[in-house]
Design an enzyme around this catalytic site. Sequence first.
Site, PDB file in Angstrom:
ATOM      1  N   TYR A  93     -17.450 -44.941  14.538  1.00 56.62           N
ATOM      2  CA  TYR A  93     -16.575 -45.485  13.496  1.00 56.62           C
ATOM      3  C   TYR A  93     -17.182 -46.831  13.092  1.00 56.62           C
ATOM      4  CZ  TYR A  93     -11.957 -46.564  11.450  1.00 56.62           C
ATOM      5  OH  TYR A  93     -10.928 -46.885  10.604  1.00 56.62           O
ATOM      6  N   ARG A 109     -16.990 -46.189  -2.722  1.00 56.45           N
ATOM      7  CA  ARG A 109     -16.830 -47.531  -2.143  1.00 56.45           C
ATOM      8  C   ARG A 109     -16.788 -47.358  -0.630  1.00 56.45           C
ATOM      9  NH1 ARG A 109     -14.099 -49.163   1.606  1.00 56.45           N
ATOM     10  NH2 ARG A 109     -11.970 -49.450   0.947  1.00 56.45           N
ATOM     11  N   LYS A 146     -13.628 -40.838  10.526  1.00 61.08           N
ATOM     12  CA  LYS A 146     -12.156 -40.942  10.503  1.00 61.08           C
ATOM     13  C   LYS A 146     -11.551 -39.748  11.244  1.00 61.08           C
ATOM     14  CE  LYS A 146     -11.528 -44.629   7.813  1.00 61.08           C
ATOM     15  NZ  LYS A 146     -10.661 -45.780   8.003  1.00 61.08           N
ATOM     16  N   GLU A 178     -10.115 -41.450   1.123  1.00 58.25           N
ATOM     17  CA  GLU A 178     -10.788 -42.546   1.826  1.00 58.25           C
ATOM     18  C   GLU A 178     -11.949 -43.090   1.013  1.00 58.25           C
ATOM     19  OE1 GLU A 178      -9.622 -43.399   5.123  1.00 58.25           O
ATOM     20  OE2 GLU A 178     -10.776 -45.168   4.589  1.00 58.25           O
ATOM     21  N   ASP A 179     -12.009 -44.386   0.916  1.00 60.79           N
ATOM     22  CA  ASP A 179     -13.146 -45.090   0.327  1.00 60.79           C
ATOM     23  C   ASP A 179     -13.497 -44.626  -1.092  1.00 60.79           C
ATOM     24  OD1 ASP A 179     -12.995 -46.436   2.674  1.00 60.79           O
ATOM     25  OD2 ASP A 179     -15.068 -46.135   3.294  1.00 60.79           O
ATOM     26  N   ASP A 197      -5.714 -44.020   2.505  1.00 58.15           N
ATOM     27  CA  ASP A 197      -5.786 -44.850   3.706  1.00 58.15           C
ATOM     28  C   ASP A 197      -6.093 -46.312   3.380  1.00 58.15           C
ATOM     29  OD1 ASP A 197      -6.018 -45.457   6.458  1.00 58.15           O
ATOM     30  OD2 ASP A 197      -8.174 -45.179   6.351  1.00 58.15           O
ATOM     31  N   ASP A 198      -6.980 -46.539   2.403  1.00 61.43           N
ATOM     32  CA  ASP A 198      -7.378 -47.925   2.110  1.00 61.43           C
ATOM     33  C   ASP A 198      -6.235 -48.714   1.484  1.00 61.43           C
ATOM     34  OD1 ASP A 198     -10.261 -47.786   2.862  1.00 61.43           O
ATOM     35  OD2 ASP A 198     -10.124 -46.132   1.444  1.00 61.43           O
ATOM     36  N   ASN A 257     -15.200 -54.723   6.210  1.00 65.03           N
ATOM     37  CA  ASN A 257     -16.133 -53.980   7.064  1.00 65.03           C
ATOM     38  C   ASN A 257     -17.412 -53.672   6.296  1.00 65.03           C
ATOM     39  OD1 ASN A 257     -14.204 -53.649   9.197  1.00 65.03           O
ATOM     40  ND2 ASN A 257     -13.179 -52.123   7.925  1.00 65.03           N
TER      41      ASN A 257
HETATM   42  N1  LIG Z   1      -9.793 -53.573   8.074  1.00 63.31           N
HETATM   43  C1  LIG Z   1      -9.372 -52.514   7.419  1.00 63.31           C
HETATM   44  O1  LIG Z   1      -8.590 -51.703   7.934  1.00 63.31           O
HETATM   45  C2  LIG Z   1      -9.832 -52.287   6.008  1.00 63.31           C
HETATM   46  C3  LIG Z   1      -9.150 -51.346   5.227  1.00 63.31           C
HETATM   47  C4  LIG Z   1      -9.548 -51.137   3.910  1.00 63.31           C
HETATM   48  C5  LIG Z   1     -10.616 -51.856   3.399  1.00 63.31           C
HETATM   49  N2  LIG Z   1     -11.258 -52.738   4.201  1.00 63.31           N
HETATM   50  C6  LIG Z   1     -12.396 -53.501   3.685  1.00 63.31           C
HETATM   51  O2  LIG Z   1     -11.981 -54.305   2.612  1.00 63.31           O
HETATM   52  C7  LIG Z   1     -13.046 -54.485   1.704  1.00 63.31           C
HETATM   53  C8  LIG Z   1     -12.542 -54.247   0.299  1.00 63.31           C
HETATM   54  O3  LIG Z   1     -12.058 -52.936   0.144  1.00 63.31           O
HETATM   55  P1  LIG Z   1     -11.369 -52.500  -1.229  1.00 63.31           P
HETATM   56  O4  LIG Z   1     -11.114 -51.049  -1.151  1.00 63.31           O
HETATM   57  O5  LIG Z   1     -10.217 -53.364  -1.543  1.00 63.31           O
HETATM   58  O6  LIG Z   1     -12.572 -52.772  -2.224  1.00 63.31           O
HETATM   59  P2  LIG Z   1     -12.519 -53.010  -3.777  1.00 63.31           P
HETATM   60  O7  LIG Z   1     -13.901 -52.864  -4.262  1.00 63.31           O
HETATM   61  O8  LIG Z   1     -11.451 -52.165  -4.366  1.00 63.31           O
HETATM   62  O9  LIG Z   1     -12.069 -54.547  -3.940  1.00 63.31           O
HETATM   63  C9  LIG Z   1     -12.846 -55.648  -3.622  1.00 63.31           C
HETATM   64  C10 LIG Z   1     -12.186 -56.879  -4.232  1.00 63.31           C
HETATM   65  O10 LIG Z   1     -12.841 -58.043  -3.752  1.00 63.31           O
HETATM   66  C11 LIG Z   1     -13.019 -58.922  -4.858  1.00 63.31           C
HETATM   67  N3  LIG Z   1     -14.166 -59.804  -4.634  1.00 63.31           N
HETATM   68  C12 LIG Z   1     -15.479 -59.517  -4.747  1.00 63.31           C
HETATM   69  N4  LIG Z   1     -16.212 -60.641  -4.561  1.00 63.31           N
HETATM   70  C13 LIG Z   1     -15.325 -61.629  -4.321  1.00 63.31           C
HETATM   71  C14 LIG Z   1     -15.465 -63.013  -4.085  1.00 63.31           C
HETATM   72  N5  LIG Z   1     -16.668 -63.576  -4.023  1.00 63.31           N
HETATM   73  N6  LIG Z   1     -14.342 -63.755  -3.906  1.00 63.31           N
HETATM   74  C15 LIG Z   1     -13.120 -63.190  -3.949  1.00 63.31           C
HETATM   75  N7  LIG Z   1     -12.930 -61.873  -4.176  1.00 63.31           N
HETATM   76  C16 LIG Z   1     -14.025 -61.104  -4.361  1.00 63.31           C
HETATM   77  C17 LIG Z   1     -13.241 -58.012  -6.044  1.00 63.31           C
HETATM   78  O11 LIG Z   1     -13.007 -58.720  -7.258  1.00 63.31           O
HETATM   79  C18 LIG Z   1     -12.204 -56.944  -5.754  1.00 63.31           C
HETATM   80  O12 LIG Z   1     -10.969 -57.371  -6.236  1.00 63.31           O
HETATM   81  C19 LIG Z   1     -14.172 -53.566   2.169  1.00 63.31           C
HETATM   82  O13 LIG Z   1     -15.127 -54.320   2.851  1.00 63.31           O
HETATM   83  C20 LIG Z   1     -13.497 -52.620   3.128  1.00 63.31           C
HETATM   84  O14 LIG Z   1     -14.358 -52.225   4.169  1.00 63.31           O
HETATM   85  C21 LIG Z   1     -10.875 -52.973   5.476  1.00 63.31           C
HETATM   86  O1  LIG Z   2     -13.230 -47.602   7.795  1.00 62.35           O
HETATM   87  C1  LIG Z   2     -12.743 -48.623   8.275  1.00 62.35           C
HETATM   88  O2  LIG Z   2     -13.181 -49.124   9.326  1.00 62.35           O
HETATM   89  C2  LIG Z   2     -11.546 -49.280   7.660  1.00 62.35           C
HETATM   90  C3  LIG Z   2     -11.337 -49.063   6.219  1.00 62.35           C
HETATM   91  O3  LIG Z   2     -10.900 -47.782   5.908  1.00 62.35           O
HETATM   92  C4  LIG Z   2     -12.464 -49.490   5.349  1.00 62.35           C
HETATM   93  O4  LIG Z   2     -12.665 -48.867   4.315  1.00 62.35           O
HETATM   94  O5  LIG Z   2     -13.120 -50.475   5.677  1.00 62.35           O
HETATM   95 MG   LIG Z   3     -11.669 -46.966   4.185  1.00 60.43          MG
END
Ligand SMILES: NC(=O)c1ccc[n+]([C@@H]2O[C@H](COP(=O)([O-])OP(=O)(O)OC[C@H]3O[C@@H](n4cnc5c(N)ncnc54)[C@H](O)[C@@H]3O)[C@@H](O)[C@H]2O)c1
Ligand SMILES: O=C(O)C[C@H](O)C(=O)O
Ligand SMILES: [Mg+2]
Length: 599
Positions: free
Chosen positions: A126, A179, A197, A268-269, A291-292, A441
């Site tokens: 993962y 993504r 996942k 997802e993603d 999920d996101d 991540n």
């Molecule tokens: N920890 C978790 O469980 C978890 C869950 C979902 C997503 N994530 C992570 O979150 C991140 C974003 O996912 P997402 O689906 O929202 O992506 P996304 O592409 O939909 O959104 C990214 C956002 O970040 C903004 N951004 C980009 N550069 C920036 C900057 N310099 N300053 C401020 N904002 C900025 C963009 O404008 C956009 O609004 C990914 O890295 C993903 O791995 C983590």
């Molecule tokens: O995949 C993960 O570890 C969490 C989340 O779904 C992500 O997109 O980053």
């Molecule tokens: Mg995800």
Amino acid sequence: MWRLARSAATNLRRFSTAIPGPCIVHKRGTDILHDPWFNKDTGFPLTERDRLGLRGLLPPRVISFEQQYDRFMESYRSLEKNTQGQQEGVVSLAKWRILNRLHDRNETLYYRVLIDNIEDFAPIIYTPTVGLVCQNYSGLFRRPRGMYFSAKDKGEMMSMIYNWPAHEVDMIVLTDGSRILGLGDLGVQGIGIPIGKLDVYVAAAGINPQRILPVMLDVGTNNQNLLEDRLYLGLRQPRLEGEEYLSIIDEFMEAVHARWPKAIVQFEDFQMKWAFETLQRYRKRFCMFNDDIQGTAGVALAGLLGTVRAQGRPLTDFVNQKIVVVGAGSAGLGVLGMAVQAVSRMAGAAANPQFFLLDKDGLITKARKNIDPAAAPFAKAPGEIEGLGLREGANLVDVVKKVKPHVLLGLSGVGGIFNEEVLKAMRESDSTKPAIFAMSNPTLNAECTAVDAFKHAGEHIVFASGSPFKHVDLGNGKVGHVNQANNMYLFPGVGLGALLSGSHFISDGMLLAAAECLASYITDEEIQQGILYPPTRSIRHITAEVGAAVVQAAVSEELAEGHGDVGARELMQMSKEEIVEYVTHNMWYPVYSPLVHEK
Ligand SMILES: NC(=O)c1ccc[n+]([C@@H]2O[C@H](COP(=O)([O-])OP(=O)(O)OC[C@H]3O[C@@H](n4cnc5c(N)ncnc54)[C@H](O)[C@@H]3O)[C@@H](O)[C@H]2O)c1
Ligand SMILES: O=C(O)C[C@H](O)C(=O)O
Ligand SMILES: [Mg+2]
């Protein structure tokens, strides 16, 4: 709060002597040895070798499951020893390969080692290693896993879905690769994410691995490097857009629903625009969730409520928390949506949450031109921020300095964006225990490292990251606790609970119940030590509880229709404890079942 004894966490049945029920297999001889669902390698007893035409196809000695397990772990440990000092990515990929080989050969053994060693292996199968695997997919590819539907398959999906060998499927994880984590568009290579996942589904939620299906919908890629890569395995064309794109997803969803009407589909993603659009399009028609958006929201809300408790305040003080969210994508907006719902439940619809949202262009306000409609509800009115000396597009440091937030939460995908200046500004937070969530991540995309967070923002902070970091040695015997704020604490329970409830769709109430269950899992003593989430090793236990909370919510909303032999009426009559038992009882656990051949 109802719960099983927490000590019963993962190894619940490791030493159980109960004889497992038989498993029907329609193959014989080498076909069985080549099928990871049924293969036991040298573990086939002699009588079974006779029954299944395996005699002579294996070395004569029968090796027990425990011996096979130990042998695998020994080779894994020697790999660890032999690769000491080598580059981290190289070591992680070597570990992934050895696990993947076992996955391809013998799933029972694979899932047993995964469940028993989830803390060590989750970072390999993962986040974060799965990101590296996706990036290197073409080179690592040996054999397919899951199903691949491409834009070229339009009109064929209804028949293609019958190419999948299992009669029943409970859980599908679907991506279009647009993504992948914070790594962007990886096209067909994103298939690693549904696979990872679903491994978590098996390990945490006990979904039977013969009933899972990872799916890649390849509608092209806009990643120029991949389009030019001669080894790229996906369609070499730009992504479909608009109605053309949606017609592919529609066709896939119809095909799945026709063959397995009760399967749960996890999106997802997907890039943000399609993440929201497909969620809205399908959430009442199919049993699906994103999920996101939704899983992440629940995990974050649980953490945010934990930070209120960490300050020694009542939960209702959540309405007064100043929260800065960096990243206005599917995840950030999902989190804010659920947090706003929580505030209005606590303080009524007229409440005015103090949430601040930034994207790549800085603070989002109502003055923003071409504001994304999904972000618009969270945009600040000029009147709300003028007093703070802030304006449209204000940068992160300014926002943190002026707002003095209780929580700084990153879902931007931009590694290191919580730099020294930003973290130092968090020292002036109005909270007695400021919280920093670097949730992006994989590891290199985290907004900051755990070490930097404690060093610059102070030792009194609460810290969480999406990918695992080691706890931080603060000197003098003190330890900065690192939480893993990852949706893996929620999605397995949401999927499992939805499945076992038999609900036709996943309601907000079911998702909220999942988040609240996770939030209440942590004790006050743990919260005082900066612990917001359970350790990965108790993921199977917390998932059973989250699953039960989801079933319970479906029952109380009269959405539950039951599963298998258990109907809606029986579910309605169950106590909370009985629902937990029902869920736990339905969780698959890897043991060798006697195989019975049937033509
Ligand atoms: N920890 C978790 O469980 C978890 C869950 C979902 C997503 N994530 C992570 O979150 C991140 C974003 O996912 P997402 O689906 O929202 O992506 P996304 O592409 O939909 O959104 C990214 C956002 O970040 C903004 N951004 C980009 N550069 C920036 C900057 N310099 N300053 C401020 N904002 C900025 C963009 O404008 C956009 O609004 C990914 O890295 C993903 O791995 C983590
Ligand atoms: O995949 C993960 O570890 C969490 C989340 O779904 C992500 O997109 O980053
Ligand atoms: Mg995800």
